[in-house]
Design a protein around this motif. Structure first.
Motif, PDB file in Angstrom:
ATOM      1  N   PHE A 258       5.715  48.778   6.835  1.00  0.00           N
ATOM      2  CA  PHE A 258       5.189  47.632   6.111  1.00  0.00           C
ATOM      3  C   PHE A 258       4.513  48.057   4.806  1.00  0.00           C
ATOM      4  CE2 PHE A 258       5.134  45.011  10.176  1.00  0.00           C
ATOM      5  CZ  PHE A 258       6.090  44.110   9.710  1.00  0.00           C
ATOM      6  N   THR A 259       3.860  49.207   4.814  1.00  0.00           N
ATOM      7  CA  THR A 259       3.259  49.711   3.581  1.00  0.00           C
ATOM      8  C   THR A 259       4.333  49.956   2.529  1.00  0.00           C
ATOM      9  OG1 THR A 259       1.495  50.763   4.852  1.00  0.00           O
ATOM     10  CG2 THR A 259       1.808  51.508   2.578  1.00  0.00           C
ATOM     11  N   ALA A 260       5.442  50.552   2.956  1.00  0.00           N
ATOM     12  CA  ALA A 260       6.556  50.784   2.038  1.00  0.00           C
ATOM     13  C   ALA A 260       7.121  49.467   1.531  1.00  0.00           C
ATOM     14  CB  ALA A 260       7.646  51.591   2.735  1.00  0.00           C
ATOM     15  N   ALA A 261       7.226  48.461   2.407  1.00  0.00           N
ATOM     16  CA  ALA A 261       7.751  47.161   2.002  1.00  0.00           C
ATOM     17  C   ALA A 261       6.854  46.518   0.954  1.00  0.00           C
ATOM     18  CB  ALA A 261       7.883  46.250   3.222  1.00  0.00           C
ATOM     19  N   CYS A 262       5.528  46.627   1.153  1.00  0.00           N
ATOM     20  CA  CYS A 262       4.591  46.080   0.161  1.00  0.00           C
ATOM     21  C   CYS A 262       4.752  46.784  -1.186  1.00  0.00           C
ATOM     22  CB  CYS A 262       3.155  46.239   0.654  1.00  0.00           C
ATOM     23  SG  CYS A 262       2.679  45.115   1.982  1.00  0.00           S
ATOM     24  N   ALA A 263       4.882  48.104  -1.133  1.00  0.00           N
ATOM     25  CA  ALA A 263       5.024  48.865  -2.372  1.00  0.00           C
ATOM     26  C   ALA A 263       6.326  48.528  -3.081  1.00  0.00           C
ATOM     27  CB  ALA A 263       4.954  50.361  -2.073  1.00  0.00           C
ATOM     28  N   VAL A 264       7.409  48.396  -2.328  1.00  0.00           N
ATOM     29  CA  VAL A 264       8.706  48.057  -2.927  1.00  0.00           C
ATOM     30  C   VAL A 264       8.654  46.682  -3.568  1.00  0.00           C
ATOM     31  CG1 VAL A 264      11.112  47.544  -2.418  1.00  0.00           C
ATOM     32  CG2 VAL A 264      10.048  49.586  -1.439  1.00  0.00           C
ATOM     33  N   ALA A 265       8.029  45.720  -2.881  1.00  0.00           N
ATOM     34  CA  ALA A 265       7.922  44.365  -3.424  1.00  0.00           C
ATOM     35  C   ALA A 265       7.212  44.382  -4.776  1.00  0.00           C
ATOM     36  CB  ALA A 265       7.173  43.463  -2.444  1.00  0.00           C
ATOM     37  N   ALA A 266       6.106  45.124  -4.844  1.00  0.00           N
ATOM     38  CA  ALA A 266       5.363  45.191  -6.106  1.00  0.00           C
ATOM     39  C   ALA A 266       6.172  45.888  -7.192  1.00  0.00           C
ATOM     40  CB  ALA A 266       4.038  45.914  -5.883  1.00  0.00           C
ATOM     41  N   GLN A 267       6.848  46.976  -6.845  1.00  0.00           N
ATOM     42  CA  GLN A 267       7.568  47.748  -7.847  1.00  0.00           C
ATOM     43  C   GLN A 267       8.726  46.959  -8.454  1.00  0.00           C
ATOM     44  OE1 GLN A 267       6.314  50.470  -8.888  1.00  0.00           O
ATOM     45  NE2 GLN A 267       4.840  50.817  -7.251  1.00  0.00           N
ATOM     46  N   THR A 268       9.334  46.061  -7.683  1.00  0.00           N
ATOM     47  CA  THR A 268      10.442  45.279  -8.234  1.00  0.00           C
ATOM     48  C   THR A 268       9.991  44.407  -9.393  1.00  0.00           C
ATOM     49  OG1 THR A 268      10.082  43.498  -6.619  1.00  0.00           O
ATOM     50  CG2 THR A 268      11.665  45.222  -6.025  1.00  0.00           C
ATOM     51  N   VAL A 269       8.715  44.057  -9.423  1.00  0.00           N
ATOM     52  CA  VAL A 269       8.186  43.249 -10.519  1.00  0.00           C
ATOM     53  C   VAL A 269       7.509  44.119 -11.573  1.00  0.00           C
ATOM     54  CG1 VAL A 269       6.653  41.330 -11.112  1.00  0.00           C
ATOM     55  CG2 VAL A 269       7.871  41.313  -8.941  1.00  0.00           C
ATOM     56  N   MET A 270       6.934  45.240 -11.154  1.00  0.00           N
ATOM     57  CA  MET A 270       6.268  46.124 -12.119  1.00  0.00           C
ATOM     58  C   MET A 270       7.240  46.628 -13.179  1.00  0.00           C
ATOM     59  SD  MET A 270       3.726  48.458  -9.794  1.00  0.00           S
ATOM     60  CE  MET A 270       2.576  47.709  -8.621  1.00  0.00           C
ATOM     61  N   VAL A 271       8.465  46.910 -12.788  1.00  0.00           N
ATOM     62  CA  VAL A 271       9.439  47.450 -13.743  1.00  0.00           C
ATOM     63  C   VAL A 271       9.680  46.474 -14.891  1.00  0.00           C
ATOM     64  CG1 VAL A 271      11.806  48.244 -14.061  1.00  0.00           C
ATOM     65  CG2 VAL A 271      10.519  48.961 -12.047  1.00  0.00           C
ATOM     66  N   PRO A 272      10.092  45.207 -14.626  1.00  0.00           N
ATOM     67  CA  PRO A 272      10.280  44.287 -15.750  1.00  0.00           C
ATOM     68  C   PRO A 272       8.981  43.926 -16.457  1.00  0.00           C
ATOM     69  CG  PRO A 272      10.604  43.142 -13.657  1.00  0.00           C
ATOM     70  CD  PRO A 272      10.528  44.603 -13.349  1.00  0.00           C
ATOM     71  N   ALA A 273       7.838  43.884 -15.728  1.00  0.00           N
ATOM     72  CA  ALA A 273       6.565  43.562 -16.375  1.00  0.00           C
ATOM     73  C   ALA A 273       6.183  44.633 -17.385  1.00  0.00           C
ATOM     74  CB  ALA A 273       5.470  43.395 -15.326  1.00  0.00           C
ATOM     75  N   ALA A 274       6.322  45.894 -17.002  1.00  0.00           N
ATOM     76  CA  ALA A 274       6.006  46.984 -17.920  1.00  0.00           C
ATOM     77  C   ALA A 274       6.976  47.016 -19.089  1.00  0.00           C
ATOM     78  CB  ALA A 274       6.022  48.315 -17.177  1.00  0.00           C
ATOM     79  N   ALA A 275       8.257  46.780 -18.800  1.00  0.00           N
ATOM     80  CA  ALA A 275       9.252  46.756 -19.873  1.00  0.00           C
ATOM     81  C   ALA A 275       8.965  45.618 -20.850  1.00  0.00           C
ATOM     82  CB  ALA A 275      10.650  46.610 -19.275  1.00  0.00           C
ATOM     83  N   LEU A 276       8.565  44.466 -20.320  1.00  0.00           N
ATOM     84  CA  LEU A 276       8.210  43.333 -21.170  1.00  0.00           C
ATOM     85  C   LEU A 276       7.024  43.677 -22.063  1.00  0.00           C
ATOM     86  CD1 LEU A 276       8.516  40.269 -21.871  1.00  0.00           C
ATOM     87  CD2 LEU A 276       6.822  39.838 -20.080  1.00  0.00           C
ATOM     88  N   ALA A 277       6.001  44.319 -21.484  1.00  0.00           N
ATOM     89  CA  ALA A 277       4.840  44.702 -22.275  1.00  0.00           C
ATOM     90  C   ALA A 277       5.233  45.636 -23.412  1.00  0.00           C
ATOM     91  CB  ALA A 277       3.794  45.364 -21.387  1.00  0.00           C
ATOM     92  N   GLY A 278       6.095  46.613 -23.120  1.00  0.00           N
ATOM     93  CA  GLY A 278       6.522  47.539 -24.157  1.00  0.00           C
ATOM     94  C   GLY A 278       7.356  46.875 -25.234  1.00  0.00           C
ATOM     95  N   ALA A 279       8.189  45.916 -24.823  1.00  0.00           N
ATOM     96  CA  ALA A 279       9.078  45.258 -25.780  1.00  0.00           C
ATOM     97  C   ALA A 279       8.368  44.209 -26.620  1.00  0.00           C
ATOM     98  CB  ALA A 279      10.250  44.619 -25.036  1.00  0.00           C
ATOM     99  N   ARG A 280       7.336  43.551 -26.063  1.00  0.00           N
ATOM    100  CA  ARG A 280       6.727  42.398 -26.734  1.00  0.00           C
ATOM    101  C   ARG A 280       5.289  42.611 -27.175  1.00  0.00           C
ATOM    102  NH1 ARG A 280      11.102  40.133 -28.477  1.00  0.00           N
ATOM    103  NH2 ARG A 280      12.545  39.514 -26.812  1.00  0.00           N
ATOM    104  N   ALA A 281       4.688  43.746 -26.868  1.00  0.00           N
ATOM    105  CA  ALA A 281       3.291  43.950 -27.234  1.00  0.00           C
ATOM    106  C   ALA A 281       3.078  43.888 -28.742  1.00  0.00           C
ATOM    107  CB  ALA A 281       2.793  45.294 -26.703  1.00  0.00           C
TER     108      ALA A 281
END
Length: 418
Positions: A258-281
């Motif tokens: 379950f810990t891995a599942a929580c981490a995977v869930a977060a990472q699926t959104v962290m990738v586009p969120a970080a990419a968005l920040a880099g592209a649009r900051a």
């Protein structure tokens, strides 16, 4: 002096690989350590929080001097490689001696090494791409970091039912080896060490001798950024560990999964969120993106209280990706904005990071006792309120730090001379 105003494809590919490979090493065992101690060795939540707080305290007091070291040292690749080996070694010691003081000591040593990783990677990146392209590079680093973390946690998710906790330690070793390979692939001559410490491309600046606390105290925006960031980390720091502990206690034998599942869930959104920040900051500005991280965090803490079902808790964890992805990508960018021309970039990262760490450390101790005495729901609501307070302070007190011209050219932000 190496030219860093022009793209260096080989160096940037090495940064890509390094950002990906560091994902499982930078923070040691992370939330898995709490679950491991809780389920495998019957530790209680308060003892876990207290034992881990020692490393946090060392990380707290060492960030600024280690930032000064990163500014001063030219052997940044060796510094990062050595840190990777130390963090990995301290993580592997824990299963051999899962006792309170042994875990605390491993945390202290690991914290000293781990604290250098973020500033050193940021410094190498700034020294390679220069200030005009740093926002994009920082967002790319963070996106790849979260992509690597997601892939690694996905591997653990699918292999833990067969191999158990051992997979956490196996992946630690593999990613450490990958990190060392990536460090070696960064061409030494590609790093402009003047740019890497925050001086301007033409060499202009306010002095060479680091004075990070003077830089912080002389800049109201840096002080606001430090204080509100501390509230963000105070709210965010314990959340994943608390959710993982709650799931582990409700579903015995499935804590690691379950810990891995929580981490995977977060990472699926962290990738586009970080990419968005880099592209649009540069085009949208830093402030609205950073503020969105506070909103996501406050909402996340509140939603955890609505249901105990694993699907719901793991689903809410998606909001962690928004907050962590944006914060991780924008932190070095905002510090670079506010210290440009000072020569104190990495030392200031350490000073601001120290204040941020105060929030995370105090929260880890407090929430452990809140859980023991009032339960998980009270802890989540408390953290949500802290996030809302931090967001309000950031909205009212923090200016936009984007350079004039949308970041297309480096802009000097006045910093007092030493």
């Amino acid at each position: 002096m190496a030219s860093t105003t022009l793209p260096n494809p080989r160096a940037e590919r090495a940064l890509d690989l390094l950002s990906f490979a560091l994902s499982d090493v930078r923070y040691g065992l992370g939330a898995y350590l709490a679950v491991y101690l809780l389920t495998e060795h019957a530790w209680d939540e308060a003892s876990i929080g207290l034992a881990l707080s020692f490393g946090g305290m060392v990380g707290l007091v060492s960030q600024t001097p280690l930032g000064i070291l990163v500014d001063a040292i030219r052997a940044k690749r060796a510094l990062l490689g050595g840190a990777v080996m130390v963090v990995t070694a301290t993580s592997l010691v824990i299963p051999l001696a899962p006792h309170f003081w042994a875990v605390a000591a491993a945390g202290i040593i690991g914290a000293l090494a781990g604290t250098t990783m973020g500033p050193t990677l940021a410094a190498m990146s700034l020294g390679i791409v220069g200030p005009a392209r740093f926002a994009h590079r920082a967002g790319r680093n963070e996106a790849l970091f979260h992509l690597g973390n997601g892939v690694i946690n996905l591997v653990i998710l699918f292999t833990a039912p067969f191999f158990g906790t051992a997979m956490v330690f196996v992946m630690m070793v593999l990613t450490a080896a990958g990190s060392l390979v990536a460090v070696a692939r960064v061409p030494a001559g590609s790093i402009d060490h003047r740019l890497a410490r925050g001086l301007l491309p033409d060499g202009r600046g306010h002095g060479e001798r680091p004075s990070p606390w003077g830089t912080l105290l002389a800049s109201r925006p840096l002080m606001v950024f430090a204080a509100t960031g501390a509230l963000f980390h105070m709210a965010n720091g314990p959340m994943l560990a608390l959710v993982a502990q709650k799931l582990a206690l409700g579903h015995p034998g499935q804590g690691i999964m379950f810990t891995a599942a929580c981490a995977v869930a977060a990472q699926t959104v962290m990738v586009p969120a970080a990419a968005l920040a880099g592209a649009r900051a540069d085009s949208w500005g830093r402030k609205p993106l950073f503020l969105a991280a506070f909103v996501a965090l406050a909402l996340r803490g509140s939603l955890y209280t609505l249901s105990d079902h694993p699907t719901w808790l793991i689903g809410v964890q998606l909001l962690d990706g928004v907050g962590a992805g944006l914060i991780g990508a924008l932190f070095p960018v905002i510090v670079a904005d506010l210290t440009r021309g000072s020569g104190h970039f990495n030392a200031a990262q350490g000073a601001v990071g120290t204040v941020h760490a105060i929030g995370g450390i105090t929260s880890g101790i407090i929430t452990g006792f809140v859980v023991v005495n009032a339960g998980y729901q009270a802890a989540f609501l408390t953290l949500s309120g802290i996030a809302a307070l931090g967001g309000l302070g950031f909205l009212l007190g923090m200016p936009e730090t984007r350079p004039a011209g949308g970041g297309t050219a480096p802009a000097e932000v006045p910093v007092p001379a030493d």
